[in-house]
Design a protein around this motif. Structure first.
Motif, PDB file in Angstrom:
ATOM      1  N   TYR A   1       0.832  -1.198   0.000  1.00 51.62           N
ATOM      2  CA  TYR A   1       0.000   0.000   0.000  1.00 51.62           C
ATOM      3  C   TYR A   1       0.867   1.248   0.000  1.00 51.62           C
ATOM      4  O   TYR A   1       2.036   1.223   0.397  1.00 51.62           O
ATOM      5  CB  TYR A   1      -0.958   0.022   1.195  1.00 51.62           C
ATOM      6  N   ALA A   2       0.275   2.318  -0.479  1.00 41.23           N
ATOM      7  CA  ALA A   2       0.907   3.634  -0.457  1.00 41.23           C
ATOM      8  C   ALA A   2      -0.158   4.658  -0.104  1.00 41.23           C
ATOM      9  O   ALA A   2      -1.324   4.519  -0.487  1.00 41.23           O
ATOM     10  CB  ALA A   2       1.512   3.963  -1.822  1.00 41.23           C
TER      11      ALA A   2
ATOM     12  N   ASN B   1      -2.621  13.820   3.970  1.00 39.58           N
ATOM     13  CA  ASN B   1      -2.973  12.512   3.432  1.00 39.58           C
ATOM     14  C   ASN B   1      -4.417  12.567   2.927  1.00 39.58           C
ATOM     15  O   ASN B   1      -5.291  13.110   3.597  1.00 39.58           O
ATOM     16  CB  ASN B   1      -2.830  11.435   4.493  1.00 39.58           C
ATOM     17  N   ALA B   2      -4.636  11.993   1.729  1.00 37.55           N
ATOM     18  CA  ALA B   2      -5.969  12.076   1.128  1.00 37.55           C
ATOM     19  C   ALA B   2      -6.463  10.741   0.588  1.00 37.55           C
ATOM     20  O   ALA B   2      -7.538  10.680  -0.001  1.00 37.55           O
ATOM     21  CB  ALA B   2      -5.983  13.113   0.019  1.00 37.55           C
ATOM     22  N   GLY B   3      -5.698   9.673   0.766  1.00 33.60           N
ATOM     23  CA  GLY B   3      -6.159   8.379   0.280  1.00 33.60           C
ATOM     24  C   GLY B   3      -5.104   7.310   0.429  1.00 33.60           C
ATOM     25  O   GLY B   3      -3.977   7.584   0.845  1.00 33.60           O
TER      26      GLY B   3
ATOM     27  N   GLU C   1     -10.046   0.239   3.362  1.00 36.80           N
ATOM     28  CA  GLU C   1     -10.913   1.053   4.224  1.00 36.80           C
ATOM     29  C   GLU C   1     -10.283   1.249   5.595  1.00 36.80           C
ATOM     30  O   GLU C   1     -10.324   2.341   6.167  1.00 36.80           O
ATOM     31  CB  GLU C   1     -12.294   0.419   4.357  1.00 36.80           C
ATOM     32  N   ARG C   2      -9.695   0.188   6.157  1.00 41.57           N
ATOM     33  CA  ARG C   2      -9.046   0.274   7.465  1.00 41.57           C
ATOM     34  C   ARG C   2      -7.882   1.270   7.425  1.00 41.57           C
ATOM     35  O   ARG C   2      -7.734   2.105   8.307  1.00 41.57           O
ATOM     36  CB  ARG C   2      -8.551  -1.105   7.906  1.00 41.57           C
ATOM     37  N   LEU C   3      -7.078   1.175   6.361  1.00 43.91           N
ATOM     38  CA  LEU C   3      -5.943   2.088   6.230  1.00 43.91           C
ATOM     39  C   LEU C   3      -6.404   3.529   6.029  1.00 43.91           C
ATOM     40  O   LEU C   3      -5.793   4.468   6.535  1.00 43.91           O
ATOM     41  CB  LEU C   3      -5.038   1.648   5.082  1.00 43.91           C
ATOM     42  N   LEU C   4      -7.505   3.711   5.302  1.00 43.74           N
ATOM     43  CA  LEU C   4      -8.050   5.061   5.122  1.00 43.74           C
ATOM     44  C   LEU C   4      -8.420   5.650   6.482  1.00 43.74           C
ATOM     45  O   LEU C   4      -8.086   6.795   6.785  1.00 43.74           O
ATOM     46  CB  LEU C   4      -9.259   5.038   4.191  1.00 43.74           C
TER      47      LEU C   4
END
Length: 137
Positions: free
Chosen positions: A19-20, A35-37, A129-132
């Motif tokens: 992920y990034a 951070n936006a996504g 979703e969790r990382l968001l």
């Protein structure tokens, strides 16, 4: 430790993912960003996805003249490329890994990918979703 840090499922059920974080840098010369996504890629599941959330107030605090609509359009484009299909344009025919690699390539535009990290998951879409929630909201 809260539930947002817990990876559920047994060791054998989990797959490696990458992920990034997507960052918005309204004024590159200042180096400030929000951070936006997140972009998530899981080769074993042939999954690439993006979840985005733009905090307009934070963006405008960094640059009151920021092009909010342009940033939102760029974030939607990333989501469309991940989803594939006609909205992905020329990237539609690329496999998920190739789309992820293209999206994480360094660039000096207002929406930039951060470094790539790895983890283990049983559900790449839920992981996005969790990382968001963890890294963006």
């Amino acid at each position: 430790m809260s539930d947002r840090h817990i990876i559920r499922g047994g060791t054998r059920d989990r797959q490696i993912y990458e992920y990034a974080v997507l960052r918005v840098v309204p004024r590159v010369e200042r180096g400030e960003c929000i951070n936006a996504g997140v972009l998530v890629y899981c080769r074993a599941e042939s999954y690439v996805g993006a979840c985005t959330h733009l905090d307009e107030a934070r963006l405008l605090a960094l640059d009151p003249r920021a092009d909010v609509a342009g940033v939102q359009a760029a974030l939607r484009a990333v989501e469309n490329i991940c989803a594939g299909g006609p909205a992905a344009g020329q990237a539609a025919s690329d496999d998920p890994g190739r789309r992820f690699r293209w999206l994480i390539a360094p660039r000096s535009t207002i929406v930039q990918p951060g470094p790539v990290h790895t983890g283990l998951t049983t559900d790449p879409a839920a992981e996005a979703e969790r990382l968001l929630d963890l890294l963006v909201r």
